[in-house]
Design an enzyme around this catalytic site. Structure first.
Site, mmCIF file in Angstrom:
data_model
loop_
_atom_site.group_PDB
_atom_site.id
_atom_site.type_symbol
_atom_site.label_atom_id
_atom_site.label_comp_id
_atom_site.label_asym_id
_atom_site.label_seq_id
_atom_site.Cartn_x
_atom_site.Cartn_y
_atom_site.Cartn_z
ATOM 1 N N SER A 138 -7.305 3.104 -22.703
ATOM 2 C CA SER A 138 -8.093 4.158 -23.337
ATOM 3 C C SER A 138 -7.393 5.507 -23.385
ATOM 4 O O SER A 138 -7.681 6.319 -24.262
ATOM 5 C CB SER A 138 -9.452 4.294 -22.649
ATOM 6 O OG SER A 138 -9.286 4.534 -21.274
ATOM 7 N N HIS A 155 -8.995 10.305 -20.744
ATOM 8 C CA HIS A 155 -9.362 10.374 -22.159
ATOM 9 C C HIS A 155 -9.030 11.756 -22.717
ATOM 10 O O HIS A 155 -8.473 11.882 -23.809
ATOM 11 C CB HIS A 155 -10.854 10.110 -22.352
ATOM 12 C CG HIS A 155 -11.324 8.808 -21.795
ATOM 13 N ND1 HIS A 155 -12.660 8.477 -21.733
ATOM 14 C CD2 HIS A 155 -10.644 7.754 -21.294
ATOM 15 C CE1 HIS A 155 -12.779 7.276 -21.207
ATOM 16 N NE2 HIS A 155 -11.567 6.816 -20.934
#
Length: 253
Positions: free
Chosen positions: A154, A218
């Protein structure tokens, strides 16, 4: 174990009219990354498909050992260990659950192909791997004493989103929002992606260093991706109205 980004996204980006866009080309790097992540997950104990790993506590122990071997352990990363130094790269291809894997791969499928076509295959691959490793290093540096395993793509995929925001700000993204009863609503990328980033920012402020979603990774990845696209393509032209369908929702395992 810290699991990255179990958001599920399904959709495709298509072209309206006769204008040629980067989506008209193939994206072999994106699809190879997806296939590789899926294959590695299927043979891992995390999938639960291989009876050789046993079941119950035996399976859980095999999963913990798998994540510890191939994931990033922040407390071990900066020690004098060649094996630990390689884990930011290996962790990008390890996922903690089916939801974790499918969410990441769907995001990569939706946003990766156009970014790859715009950047070129080799540049996209280096961008994906480099930003992904730096995102994991950023999280590890901020949580240097954590013993939890950090796995998942991610951080790299967040970098793809950041680059996509700069390169295709007016691409139309259709999202299914839980607080609006999952009604499909169409917004340009410059609305959807900053909104997503703001949610990560708020969640990162509430997150600890224990098991969960690595929101800081992220944010680091997203910022790196946007800055890279800005520096690399700032003097060029961005692609405008490219409709995209991408139902979006957040589900933390």
């Amino acid at each position: 174990m810290i699991r990255n980004w179990s958001t599920a996204v399904l959709g495709k980006i298509r072209t309206l009219g006769t204008a040629r866009t980067p989506r008209d080309r193939t994206a072999p790097v994106t699809y190879t990354l997806i296939i590789l992540c899926c294959l590695l997950f299927l043979i891992s104990p995390a999938s639960g498909l291989d009876p050789a790993y046993g079941s119950g506590e035996e399976l859980l122990a095999a999963q913990r050992a798998w994540f510890h071997r191939w994931g990033v352990i922040p407390a071990e990363l900066f020690e004098d260990s060649p094996g630990a130094a390689l884990t930011p790269a290996t962790a990008l291809f390890v996922h903690g659950s089916w939801v974790h894997l499918l969410g990441n791969m769907l995001f990569l499928h939706v946003f990766g192909a156009m970014a790859e076509a715009r950047m070129g295959r080799l540049q996209f691959l280096l961008f994906y791997l480099g930003c992904g490793c730096l995102a994991l290093l950023g999280y590890a540096g901020a949580n240097a004493h954590s013993q939890e395993s950090l796995v998942g793509a991610s951080g790299a995929i967040s970098a793809v989103l950041g680059a996509f925001l700069f390169l295709f700000p007016r691409a139309r993204v259709t999202s299914l929002l839980p607080f609006l009863f999952f009604l499909p609503l169409r917004f340009p990328a410059w609305v959807v992606l900053p909104f997503w980033a703001s949610l990560q920012w708020m969640a990162a402020g509430r997150a600890g260093d224990g098991p969960g979603v690595a929101y800081l990774a992220h944010l680091v990845g997203f910022g790196l991706g946007f800055v890279f696209a800005w520096v690399r393509f700032g003097g060029g032209t961005t692609v405008g109205d490219v409709p995209a369908t991408a139902p979006e929702g957040e589900n933390q395992p």
